[in-house]
Motif scaffolding. Structure first.
Motif, PDB file in Angstrom:
ATOM      1  N   LYS A 171       4.325   2.733   8.536  1.00 39.69           N
ATOM      2  CA  LYS A 171       4.097   4.152   8.843  1.00 39.69           C
ATOM      3  C   LYS A 171       3.345   4.277  10.166  1.00 39.69           C
ATOM      4  O   LYS A 171       2.426   3.525  10.444  1.00 39.69           O
ATOM      5  CB  LYS A 171       3.271   4.828   7.736  1.00 39.69           C
ATOM      6  CG  LYS A 171       3.903   4.791   6.354  1.00 39.69           C
ATOM      7  CD  LYS A 171       5.034   5.765   6.205  1.00 39.69           C
ATOM      8  CE  LYS A 171       5.505   5.830   4.756  1.00 39.69           C
ATOM      9  NZ  LYS A 171       6.746   6.614   4.628  1.00 39.69           N
ATOM     10  N   ASN A 231       1.931   7.157  -3.219  1.00 35.36           N
ATOM     11  CA  ASN A 231       2.404   6.310  -4.327  1.00 35.36           C
ATOM     12  C   ASN A 231       2.605   7.038  -5.633  1.00 35.36           C
ATOM     13  O   ASN A 231       3.034   6.441  -6.626  1.00 35.36           O
ATOM     14  CB  ASN A 231       1.421   5.142  -4.537  1.00 35.36           C
ATOM     15  CG  ASN A 231       1.508   4.127  -3.412  1.00 35.36           C
ATOM     16  OD1 ASN A 231       2.541   3.985  -2.776  1.00 35.36           O
ATOM     17  ND2 ASN A 231       0.412   3.419  -3.169  1.00 35.36           N
ATOM     18  N   VAL A 237      -2.778   7.003   0.516  1.00 29.19           N
ATOM     19  CA  VAL A 237      -2.059   5.977  -0.243  1.00 29.19           C
ATOM     20  C   VAL A 237      -1.808   6.473  -1.667  1.00 29.19           C
ATOM     21  O   VAL A 237      -0.699   6.353  -2.200  1.00 29.19           O
ATOM     22  CB  VAL A 237      -2.861   4.656  -0.273  1.00 29.19           C
ATOM     23  CG1 VAL A 237      -2.251   3.666  -1.268  1.00 29.19           C
ATOM     24  CG2 VAL A 237      -2.918   4.029   1.115  1.00 29.19           C
ATOM     25  N   GLU A 238      -2.850   7.050  -2.250  1.00 29.32           N
ATOM     26  CA  GLU A 238      -2.752   7.562  -3.638  1.00 29.32           C
ATOM     27  C   GLU A 238      -1.663   8.634  -3.737  1.00 29.32           C
ATOM     28  O   GLU A 238      -0.846   8.625  -4.661  1.00 29.32           O
ATOM     29  CB  GLU A 238      -4.107   8.134  -4.021  1.00 29.32           C
ATOM     30  CG  GLU A 238      -4.197   8.698  -5.425  1.00 29.32           C
ATOM     31  CD  GLU A 238      -5.542   9.376  -5.652  1.00 29.32           C
ATOM     32  OE1 GLU A 238      -5.538  10.484  -6.250  1.00 29.32           O
ATOM     33  OE2 GLU A 238      -6.579   8.837  -5.230  1.00 29.32           O
ATOM     34  N   LEU A 252      -7.736   7.532   4.216  1.00 26.49           N
ATOM     35  CA  LEU A 252      -6.543   6.696   4.176  1.00 26.49           C
ATOM     36  C   LEU A 252      -6.202   6.305   2.736  1.00 26.49           C
ATOM     37  O   LEU A 252      -5.040   6.344   2.327  1.00 26.49           O
ATOM     38  CB  LEU A 252      -6.761   5.444   5.032  1.00 26.49           C
ATOM     39  CG  LEU A 252      -5.527   4.759   5.603  1.00 26.49           C
ATOM     40  CD1 LEU A 252      -4.696   5.708   6.455  1.00 26.49           C
ATOM     41  CD2 LEU A 252      -5.935   3.548   6.424  1.00 26.49           C
ATOM     42  N   ASP A 253      -7.231   5.969   1.956  1.00 18.91           N
ATOM     43  CA  ASP A 253      -7.010   5.623   0.548  1.00 18.91           C
ATOM     44  C   ASP A 253      -6.402   6.797  -0.225  1.00 18.91           C
ATOM     45  O   ASP A 253      -5.540   6.615  -1.093  1.00 18.91           O
ATOM     46  CB  ASP A 253      -8.324   5.200  -0.117  1.00 18.91           C
ATOM     47  CG  ASP A 253      -8.793   3.828   0.333  1.00 18.91           C
ATOM     48  OD1 ASP A 253      -7.956   3.049   0.834  1.00 18.91           O
ATOM     49  OD2 ASP A 253      -9.996   3.539   0.204  1.00 18.91           O
ATOM     50  N   SER A 257       0.809  -1.223   0.000  1.00 20.22           N
ATOM     51  CA  SER A 257       0.000   0.000   0.000  1.00 20.22           C
ATOM     52  C   SER A 257       0.843   1.275   0.000  1.00 20.22           C
ATOM     53  O   SER A 257       0.366   2.340  -0.347  1.00 20.22           O
ATOM     54  CB  SER A 257      -0.915   0.015   1.224  1.00 20.22           C
ATOM     55  OG  SER A 257      -0.158   0.202   2.409  1.00 20.22           O
ATOM     56  N   GLY A 258       2.090   1.136   0.422  1.00 17.59           N
ATOM     57  CA  GLY A 258       2.914   2.339   0.593  1.00 17.59           C
ATOM     58  C   GLY A 258       2.850   2.869   2.007  1.00 17.59           C
ATOM     59  O   GLY A 258       3.566   3.802   2.369  1.00 17.59           O
ATOM     60  N   LEU A 259       1.990   2.268   2.829  1.00 14.66           N
ATOM     61  CA  LEU A 259       1.852   2.715   4.221  1.00 14.66           C
ATOM     62  C   LEU A 259       2.528   1.752   5.206  1.00 14.66           C
ATOM     63  O   LEU A 259       2.477   1.991   6.419  1.00 14.66           O
ATOM     64  CB  LEU A 259       0.368   2.835   4.597  1.00 14.66           C
ATOM     65  CG  LEU A 259      -0.448   3.924   3.899  1.00 14.66           C
ATOM     66  CD1 LEU A 259      -1.897   3.887   4.380  1.00 14.66           C
ATOM     67  CD2 LEU A 259       0.151   5.307   4.129  1.00 14.66           C
ATOM     68  N   GLU A 260       3.142   0.704   4.696  1.00 17.52           N
ATOM     69  CA  GLU A 260       3.733  -0.296   5.575  1.00 17.52           C
ATOM     70  C   GLU A 260       4.719   0.339   6.557  1.00 17.52           C
ATOM     71  O   GLU A 260       5.643   1.062   6.162  1.00 17.52           O
ATOM     72  CB  GLU A 260       4.455  -1.383   4.763  1.00 17.52           C
ATOM     73  CG  GLU A 260       3.543  -2.304   3.977  1.00 17.52           C
ATOM     74  CD  GLU A 260       3.030  -1.693   2.695  1.00 17.52           C
ATOM     75  OE1 GLU A 260       3.478  -0.591   2.314  1.00 17.52           O
ATOM     76  OE2 GLU A 260       2.144  -2.317   2.064  1.00 17.52           O
ATOM     77  N   TYR A 277      -3.605  -1.952   6.369  1.00 15.39           N
ATOM     78  CA  TYR A 277      -2.675  -1.388   5.392  1.00 15.39           C
ATOM     79  C   TYR A 277      -1.214  -1.635   5.788  1.00 15.39           C
ATOM     80  O   TYR A 277      -0.302  -1.154   5.122  1.00 15.39           O
ATOM     81  CB  TYR A 277      -2.907   0.113   5.239  1.00 15.39           C
ATOM     82  CG  TYR A 277      -4.132   0.463   4.425  1.00 15.39           C
ATOM     83  CD1 TYR A 277      -4.045   0.692   3.059  1.00 15.39           C
ATOM     84  CD2 TYR A 277      -5.378   0.566   5.027  1.00 15.39           C
ATOM     85  CE1 TYR A 277      -5.157   1.015   2.310  1.00 15.39           C
ATOM     86  CE2 TYR A 277      -6.509   0.886   4.286  1.00 15.39           C
ATOM     87  CZ  TYR A 277      -6.395   1.104   2.930  1.00 15.39           C
ATOM     88  OH  TYR A 277      -7.508   1.417   2.186  1.00 15.39           O
TER      89      TYR A 277
END
Length: 259
Positions: free
Chosen positions: A7, A258, A254-255, A250-251, A2-5, A28
């Motif tokens: 965080k 990324n 992520v957007e 949150l989505d 997700s790119g949030l790992e 996420y």
């Protein structure tokens, strides 16, 4: 991925509203940090009781938060017996809370704001109708005024109050973690979640956290336009979703991450 790992993401909403948010963040792969910057307390039970007594006179009950539902049903157990009463909710979380009382909402807007709710009511003829609105009295007057402009009689009832937490120790720790770059993202879910954090920071002479937010050293999420407006006033440009829910916020983060 997700790119949030990994965080560290701060949840500022009231303690009793954090469980779902914590689970979403964990899904996420991120680390939730629960630091409520507001506390919800019952306000005037007598107004809930009086509103309940009016249930057979009311055409609509309008709920704009889960807390308003909980405060109302604490003192009104037999709403199902009401004649010709419809119920409106502002969004999915409020509807979910209503569902817990085994009651279905008759109306929910697609835009989860007071303005969206008012637009939805334009599809009904509410002129001359009585509408009960249990809520916090510090909320904007947009909704009751808009309903009155459409010809309704609005009965406001003071359901709960949002205050600074009695115990501010977690807020002090959060401010230090922000200053020490131990936080990656902070999620604001109402104007007061922002104002209380900044107020405590100023009291502690640590208002440089505002610059950290401005410079995006910590990413800032705002759940909707009213919360964003408060952040804008501090010169902070938050990330805001198109649909005003915690998961959508949150989505959107992520957007952005990324890109």
């Amino acid at each position: 991925m997700s790119g949030l790992e990994g965080k560290r993401i701060v949840i500022t909403r009231p303690a009793e509203r954090t469980r779902d948010s914590v689970e979403i963040i964990k899904a996420y792969g991120a680390i939730p940090i629960v630091t409520p910057t507001i506390e919800l307390k019952d306000s005037k039970p007598e107004e809930m009781i009086n509103l309940c007594k009016m249930k057979n006179e009311l055409n609509w009950l309008v709920f704009t938060s889960p807390r308003a539902i909980e405060a109302f049903f604490k003192y009104c157990k037999d709403i199902k017996s009401a004649q010709n009463l419809k119920i409106a909710v502002i969004g999915p979380k409020t509807r979910e809370t209503l569902d817990k009382f085994d009651i279905e909402a008759d109306l929910m807007p697609t835009d989860y704001t007071a303005e969206g709710l008012l637009e939805s009511f334009e599809g009904f003829d509410i002129k001359g109708m009585k509408m009960g609105l249990p809520r916090t009295m510090v909320a904007r007057y947009t909704l009751p005024k808009g309903l009155e402009d459409q010809g309704a009689t609005v009965i406001l009832a003071d359901a709960y109050k949002s205050e600074m937490p009695d115990d501010k120790s977690k807020i002090y720790d959060l401010i230090d973690d922000i200053l020490n770059k131990k936080i990656d993202i902070i999620m604001f879910t109402s104007p007061l979640t922002v104002k209380n954090l900044i107020k405590v920071a100023k009291e502690e002479n640590k208002e440089e956290i505002i610059d950290i937010f401005k410079n995006k050293e910590v990413l800032v999420g705002a759940i909707g336009p009213i919360t964003k407006k408060v952040l804008d006033a501090y010169g902070i440009n938050p990330i805001m979703p198109e649909v005003y829910t915690f998961k959508n916020m949150l989505d959107k983060l992520v957007e952005v991450i990324n890109k």
